[in-house]
Design a protein around this motif. Structure first.
Motif, PDB file in Angstrom:
ATOM      1  N   ILE A  47       0.441   3.281  -3.093  1.00  0.00           N
ATOM      2  CA  ILE A  47      -0.956   3.668  -3.237  1.00  0.00           C
ATOM      3  C   ILE A  47      -1.270   4.886  -2.378  1.00  0.00           C
ATOM      4  O   ILE A  47      -1.878   5.868  -2.833  1.00  0.00           O
ATOM      5  CB  ILE A  47      -1.881   2.494  -2.841  1.00  0.00           C
ATOM      6  CG1 ILE A  47      -1.527   1.218  -3.627  1.00  0.00           C
ATOM      7  CG2 ILE A  47      -3.343   2.886  -3.030  1.00  0.00           C
ATOM      8  CD1 ILE A  47      -1.689   1.337  -5.113  1.00  0.00           C
ATOM      9  N   ARG A  62      -4.412  -9.460   2.661  1.00  0.00           N
ATOM     10  CA  ARG A  62      -4.507  -8.104   2.130  1.00  0.00           C
ATOM     11  C   ARG A  62      -5.940  -7.567   2.130  1.00  0.00           C
ATOM     12  O   ARG A  62      -6.131  -6.342   2.120  1.00  0.00           O
ATOM     13  CB  ARG A  62      -3.917  -8.056   0.719  1.00  0.00           C
ATOM     14  CG  ARG A  62      -2.404  -8.178   0.725  1.00  0.00           C
ATOM     15  CD  ARG A  62      -1.819  -8.298  -0.666  1.00  0.00           C
ATOM     16  NE  ARG A  62      -0.348  -8.321  -0.602  1.00  0.00           N
ATOM     17  CZ  ARG A  62       0.447  -8.595  -1.634  1.00  0.00           C
ATOM     18  NH1 ARG A  62      -0.090  -8.884  -2.823  1.00  0.00           N
ATOM     19  NH2 ARG A  62       1.751  -8.586  -1.491  1.00  0.00           N
ATOM     20  N   LEU A  84       0.798  -1.216   0.000  1.00  0.00           N
ATOM     21  CA  LEU A  84       0.000   0.000   0.000  1.00  0.00           C
ATOM     22  C   LEU A  84       0.837   1.276   0.000  1.00  0.00           C
ATOM     23  O   LEU A  84       0.291   2.377  -0.102  1.00  0.00           O
ATOM     24  CB  LEU A  84      -0.942   0.006   1.217  1.00  0.00           C
ATOM     25  CG  LEU A  84      -2.105  -0.989   1.170  1.00  0.00           C
ATOM     26  CD1 LEU A  84      -2.804  -1.039   2.519  1.00  0.00           C
ATOM     27  CD2 LEU A  84      -3.091  -0.625   0.064  1.00  0.00           C
ATOM     28  N   ILE A 112      -6.641  -3.780   3.166  1.00  0.00           N
ATOM     29  CA  ILE A 112      -7.351  -2.867   2.265  1.00  0.00           C
ATOM     30  C   ILE A 112      -8.535  -2.228   2.975  1.00  0.00           C
ATOM     31  O   ILE A 112      -8.754  -1.007   2.892  1.00  0.00           O
ATOM     32  CB  ILE A 112      -7.811  -3.614   0.993  1.00  0.00           C
ATOM     33  CG1 ILE A 112      -6.609  -3.893   0.085  1.00  0.00           C
ATOM     34  CG2 ILE A 112      -8.862  -2.808   0.241  1.00  0.00           C
ATOM     35  CD1 ILE A 112      -6.918  -4.786  -1.103  1.00  0.00           C
ATOM     36  N   HIS A 123      -4.637  -0.676  -5.790  1.00  0.00           N
ATOM     37  CA  HIS A 123      -4.185  -1.650  -4.810  1.00  0.00           C
ATOM     38  C   HIS A 123      -4.876  -2.999  -4.978  1.00  0.00           C
ATOM     39  O   HIS A 123      -4.404  -4.003  -4.446  1.00  0.00           O
ATOM     40  CB  HIS A 123      -4.398  -1.124  -3.393  1.00  0.00           C
ATOM     41  CG  HIS A 123      -5.705  -0.433  -3.143  1.00  0.00           C
ATOM     42  ND1 HIS A 123      -6.134   0.647  -3.864  1.00  0.00           N
ATOM     43  CD2 HIS A 123      -6.681  -0.679  -2.229  1.00  0.00           C
ATOM     44  CE1 HIS A 123      -7.307   1.062  -3.409  1.00  0.00           C
ATOM     45  NE2 HIS A 123      -7.670   0.253  -2.426  1.00  0.00           N
ATOM     46  N   ASP A 151      -3.173  -6.252  -6.226  1.00  0.00           N
ATOM     47  CA  ASP A 151      -2.428  -7.095  -5.293  1.00  0.00           C
ATOM     48  C   ASP A 151      -3.263  -8.220  -4.695  1.00  0.00           C
ATOM     49  O   ASP A 151      -2.744  -9.048  -3.942  1.00  0.00           O
ATOM     50  CB  ASP A 151      -1.814  -6.229  -4.196  1.00  0.00           C
ATOM     51  CG  ASP A 151      -0.685  -5.363  -4.731  1.00  0.00           C
ATOM     52  OD1 ASP A 151       0.380  -5.906  -5.028  1.00  0.00           O
ATOM     53  OD2 ASP A 151      -0.893  -4.148  -4.878  1.00  0.00           O
TER      54      ASP A 151
END
Length: 272
Positions: free
Chosen positions: A112, A150, A109, A154, A129, A132
C-alpha cells in the motif's frame, strides 16, 4: 461542521455510526433530478481540473482517494466518470487485487505504502488496505487479534501520510443488496460486461450481513480528522458521481494548492 455539502456524507470521528441508518438510495441535496444533476457534473469537472492543475504545479502536497464498496458497487464507474476530465499525467489509479506471494511475505501495508501518490498528484485506490480488515475478517484469512490490531496500524499509517502532506479521503460507495443483485444480473446477461462476473461475487454476496458488520466497525474505528470516511449513497449512479465530485473538490479547496512563484526573476524578459 463547516457547512460544506460533503458534510452530509461524513462519518464524524468518535461519534456512533450505523451503516443501516444510511439510505443507499438517498438523493437529497442533489442540485436537481438526474438530468439536472448531470448538467452540473460538467461544471464540477472543470472545477476539479482547475484544482488538480494547481496541485500539480505546487507539488507540495498530494491527495489520496480511497474507494471501497461491495462487488458491483461502482468503484470503476466512479473513477471513469468523476476523474474523466483530469490530466492523466497527474492522476495515478491503483487497483489492489489478491496479494501476491512476495506481498504476503511483508506486512499488510507494504504494498500500500509503495502506491501512495507523490506530491503534486491525485492517487486513487480502487480497493485498498481496508481489504485486510474486511475480506480478511469475513473470510477468516487471519485470526481475530490480527485483523483487530490492524485498525491501530491503519490509523497510524494514515497519520503518517497526513504528516507528509498527503491528504487522505475515504469513500464507501453504499449500495443496497437489491441494487447489487440487479447489477450482477446485468453483468451476467450483457456480453460486454460478462467478463466482470465471477462466481466468487455470489459467495461474497451470501455473506452480505457479515460484510456490512465489517464495514461498519472498520469505518467507525478509522474515521479520523486527518483521514475521514464518507458514506456515499450509490444506488443512483448519477447521484454517486455528484456526491463524490463534491467531496473531492471540497477536499482540494481545503488543501488550497497554489501556483508557485517563478524559479527566477522574469521582469523585463521578452520573447522574440
Amino acid at each position: 461542521m463547516s457547512g460544506r455539502e460533503s458534510d452530509r456524507f461524513l462519518v464524524a470521528p468518535g461519534e456512533p455510526f450505523s451503516i443501516g441508518a444510511r439510505d443507499p438510495a438517498d438523493t437529497s441535496g442533489a442540485p436537481g433530478d438526474k438530468k439536472a444533476t448531470r448538467k452540473v457534473l460538467a461544471d464540477l469537472g472543470d472545477e476539479l481540473m482547475a484544482l488538480q492543475d494547481r496541485l500539480f504545479a505546487e507539488s507540495g502536497q498530494a491527495l489520496l482517494v480511497v474507494l471501497q464498496a461491495m462487488d458491483a458497487g461502482g468503484k470503476d464507474g466512479t473513477v471513469k466518470h468523476v476523474f474523466s476530465g483530469t490530466n492523466p499525467q497527474g492522476v495515478r489509479v491503483t487497483s489492489f487485487k489478491q496479494p501476491t506471494p512476495p506481498e504476503l511475505a511483508h506486512d499488510f501495508l507494504w504494498r500500500i505504502h509503495a502506491a501512495v501518490p507523490p506530491h503534486g498528484y491525485i492517487g486513487i485506490f480502487n480497493r485498498s488496505h481496508y481489504e485486510d480488515v474486511l475480506v480478511a475478517r469475513v473470510q477468516r484469512l487471519v485470526e481475530e487479534p490480527v485483523w483487530r490490531g490492524r485498525y491501530r496500524h491503519i490509523n497510524h499509517f494514515e497519520a503518517l501520510l497526513r504528516d507528509a502532506n498527503t491528504r487522505v479521503v475515504k469513500l464507501f460507495l453504499h449500495i443496497s443488496r437489491e441494487e447489487q443483485a440487479e447489477r450482477l444480473r446485468r453483468r451476467l446477461e450483457d456480453p460486454q460486461k460478462r467478463w466482470k462476473f465471477r462466481r466468487g461475487d455470489l459467495a461474497d454476496r451470501a455473506r452480505w450481513d457479515e460484510y456490512m458488520a465489517a464495514y461498519e466497525e472498520a469505518i467507525a474505528r478509522t474515521s479520523t480528522e486527518h483521514a475521514p470516511w464518507y458514506v456515499v449513497p450509490a444506488d443512483r449512479k448519477w447521484f454517486r458521481n455528484w456526491a463524490v465530485s463534491r467531496i473531492v473538490i471540497e477536499t482540494l479547496e481545503a488543501m488550497d494548492p497554489r501556483y508557485p512563484e517563478p524559479a527566477e526573476a522574469l521582469d523585463g524578459v521578452t520573447v522574440t
